[in-house]
Design an enzyme around this catalytic site. Structure first.
Site, short mmCIF file in Angstrom:
data_model
loop_
_atom_site.label_atom_id
_atom_site.label_comp_id
_atom_site.label_asym_id
_atom_site.label_seq_id
_atom_site.Cartn_x
_atom_site.Cartn_y
_atom_site.Cartn_z
N LYS A 55 -10.71 4.67 46.25
CA LYS A 55 -11.40 5.92 46.59
C LYS A 55 -12.75 5.63 47.23
CE LYS A 55 -9.47 8.42 42.61
NZ LYS A 55 -8.51 9.38 43.14
N ASP A 83 -16.28 8.98 33.67
CA ASP A 83 -15.23 8.77 34.67
C ASP A 83 -15.90 9.01 36.02
OD1 ASP A 83 -13.30 9.14 36.57
OD2 ASP A 83 -12.08 10.52 35.39
N HIS A 116 -9.61 14.95 34.55
CA HIS A 116 -8.36 14.46 35.13
C HIS A 116 -7.49 13.96 33.98
CE1 HIS A 116 -5.86 11.49 37.33
NE2 HIS A 116 -6.21 12.11 38.45
N GLN A 119 -14.83 10.03 41.16
CA GLN A 119 -15.19 10.87 42.31
C GLN A 119 -16.68 10.80 42.65
OE1 GLN A 119 -13.06 12.01 44.21
NE2 GLN A 119 -11.25 11.88 42.91
N CYS A 161 -3.55 16.67 38.85
CA CYS A 161 -3.68 15.91 37.60
C CYS A 161 -4.73 16.53 36.69
CB CYS A 161 -4.01 14.44 37.86
SG CYS A 161 -2.74 13.60 38.78
#
Ligand code: PMP
Length: 400
Positions: A220, A194, A117, A197, A358
Site C-alpha cells: 500500500k 493499524d 478492518h 492506511q 473488509c
C-alpha cells in the site's frame, strides 16, 4: 522525474479506455525502480539471508538489514530491534494477538473501534478460542469521527489493550491516535495502531505518537506485495513469546529445550521475503523523494475537487466527512446497487472498489450492505477525477 511515467501500469487500457486506477486503498501501484530491484535481486543476488558466509548471501543479508534500518528511520523507531518484517499488516496484527494475547487472562478486555478492518477484529476473536476475551467497541459519530467520550468510558481496570486504525479504509477518518494512546497510557494500557492506511499518506513518528505496536503493508506504499512491518516497543517484544517457530528465530535447539534469538529475529521464523524486503526500500525511496507533503497535498486536492462535484449528484450519499479525512470517498447513490455501478465504471476504464471493504461491522453500523469506494494516490490527476465523474454520470442514468 515525472511521477506518472514511473508507473508503467498507468499506461494500460481497460475495454479500450485508459485505465483510471482509483483503488489505491486496497493496493497502490508500483514504480519501475521497485520491480527493477526485484529483477536485479533474482538475477544477481538470490541467496538466503543470515546463513551463508559466501558473498552473495552476505549481500542479500546486508540489503535486508539496510531495509530494516530504512524502515526504522521512516517511522522514527528507536532501534532496528523494534522492526519486525511480516507478510503484511494482517500478519503483524495476528502476531501481536497471538503473542501479546498469550499474556492475557480470562476476562481481560480489548478496546477496538467500529471502523476496524477485519484484520483488526478477527485475530482478537481467534484469541478468544483459548480464553474469554471481551471486545469493547468504540462507536462513531455521524460524520465518521470516533466518539472519544465513549472511548474514555470503555476503559476500565480489565482493559489490557487498545487496538485502533490510524486511518479508516472506508470513511477516511484520521483518528486522534496520539490522544487515544495518551489516554490509554495514563492507565498503563498499551496501544496497537493499524497504520495500513496512514504511512504512505502522512508523516508517522512512532516515538512522537508513543505507540506500542504499529503495523503496515509495503504493497500500500508503492512497494512489493508480501512484505509488511510490525513496529513493537522493545520492552514489550522482549516479554512476548515467539509467534511462529522455525529457522532464523532460535538461539540454540535441542529436543529438550530451545532458546530464542535476539530481537527482531525472535519473531521472524523461516526464510523471509528477502527479495521483497530489499525492493521495499525502493518504495520508501519513492515516497521520500516525492515527499509526504507533496503526496498529502495532491491527494487532498483530489479529494476536495472530486467530493465537491459528487455531492451535486442527486441521491448521492458519501460516508465519512470528518475534518482532515484521507483521500478515500466511499459512497452509494439512491436506488443503485454498488456492484452494478462498479461494473459500469470498469467498462469505462475506471477501477473502483465495491462491497463491504473488509469492514462488515462498519457497514452494519452505517445500515448498508456495501458501497463504492474511490481512493487516490499521488499519481492520480484532476483529469482522471474528471474521467471518473463523467463515467459516474454516464452510468447512473442506466441504473436508476
Ligand atoms: N487494515 C486496514 C485499515 C486496511 O485497509 C487493510 C488493507 N485493506 C489491512 C488492515 C490489511 O492489510 P493487508 O491485507 O496488507 O494485510
Amino acid at each position: 522525474m515525472d511521477i506518472r511515467s514511473q508507473f508503467p501500469i498507468l499506461k494500460r487500457e481497460v475495454y479500450g479506455k485508459p485505465l483510471v486506477y482509483l483503488d489505491n486503498t486496497a493496493t497502490s501501484q508500483t514504480p519501475r525502480r521497485v520491480v527493477d530491484e526485484i529483477e536485479r535481486m533474482y538475477f544477481t543476488t538470490k541467496a538466503n539471508v543470515h546463513r551463508g558466509v559466501f558473498s552473495i548471501s552476505q549481500e542479500a543479508t546486508d540489503l535486508q538489514e539496510q531495509a530494516r534500518e530504512r524502515v526504522r528511520q521512516f517511522i522514527n523507531a528507536r532501534s532496528t530491534k523494534e522492526i519486525i518484517f511480516t507478510r503484511g499488516t494482517t500478519e503483524a496484527i495476528n502476531l501481536v494477538a497471538a503473542s501479546y494475547g498469550d499474556l492475557m487472562e480470562n476476562g481481560d478486555e480489548i478496546i477496538l473501534t467500529v471502523m476496524e478492518h477485519h484484520a483488526n477484529i478477527v485475530p482478537w476473536q481467534l484469541l478468544g478460542r483459548h480464553k474469554r476475551i471481551i471486545l469493547r467497541v468504540v462507536p462513531i459519530r455521524p460524520d465518521g469521527s470516533l466518539d472519544m467520550e465513549a472511548y474514555r468510558s470503555l476503559i476500565n481496570e480489565r482493559t489490557r489493550l487498545v487496538s485502533v486504525c490510524h486511518v479508516s479504509n472506508v470513511l477516511g477518518t484520521v483518528n486522534p491516535v496520539k490522544e487515544i494512546i495518551a489516554e490509554a497510557h495514563s492507565r498503563s494500557i498499551p496501544v496497537m495502531i493499524d497504520g495500513a492506511q496512514a504511512v504512505s499518506h502522512m508523516k508517522v513518528d512512532v516515538q512522537d505518537l508513543d505507540a506500542d505496536f504499529y503495523a503496515f503493508s509495503s504493497h500500500k506504499m508503492y512497494g512489493p506485495t508480501g512484505v509488511g512491518v510490525l513496529y513493537g516497543r522493545e520492552r514489550l517484544l522482549n516479554i512476548m513469546p515467539p509467534y511462529q517457530g522455525g529457522g532464523e528465530m532460535i538461539d540454540h535447539v535441542t529436543f529438550e529445550r530451545t532458546t530464542w534469538a535476539e530481537l527482531p529475529f525472535k519473531f521472524e521464523a523461516g526464510t523471509p521475503d528477502f527479495v521483497g524486503i530489499a525492493a521495499y526500500q525502493k518504495g520508501i525511496d519513492f515516497i521520500e523523494e516525492t515527499t509526504i507533503d507533496r503526496i498529502a497535498a495532491v491527494e487532498h486536492d483530489l479529494l476536495e475537487y472530486t467530493s465537491a462535484k459528487m455531492v451535486e449528484i442527486p441521491g448521492m450519499h458519501i460516508y465519512g466527512s470528518a475534518p482532515g479525512k484521507a483521500a478515500i470517498i466511499s459512497f452509494n447513490v439512491e436506488g443503485v446497487h454498488h456492484y452494478d455501478l462498479g461494473m459500469l465504471l470498469d467498462k469505462q476504464g475506471v477501477a473502483v472498489r465495491t462491497g463491504h471493504h473488509c469492514a462488515q461491522p462498519l457497514m452494519h453500523a452505517l445500515g448498508i450492505e456495501g458501497c463504492v469506494r474511490a481512493s487516490f494516490a499521488v499519481y492520480n490527476t484532476r483529469d482522471e477525477a474528471d474521467r471518473f465523474l463523467t463515467a459516474l454520470n454516464r452510468a447512473l442514468p442506466l441504473l436508476q
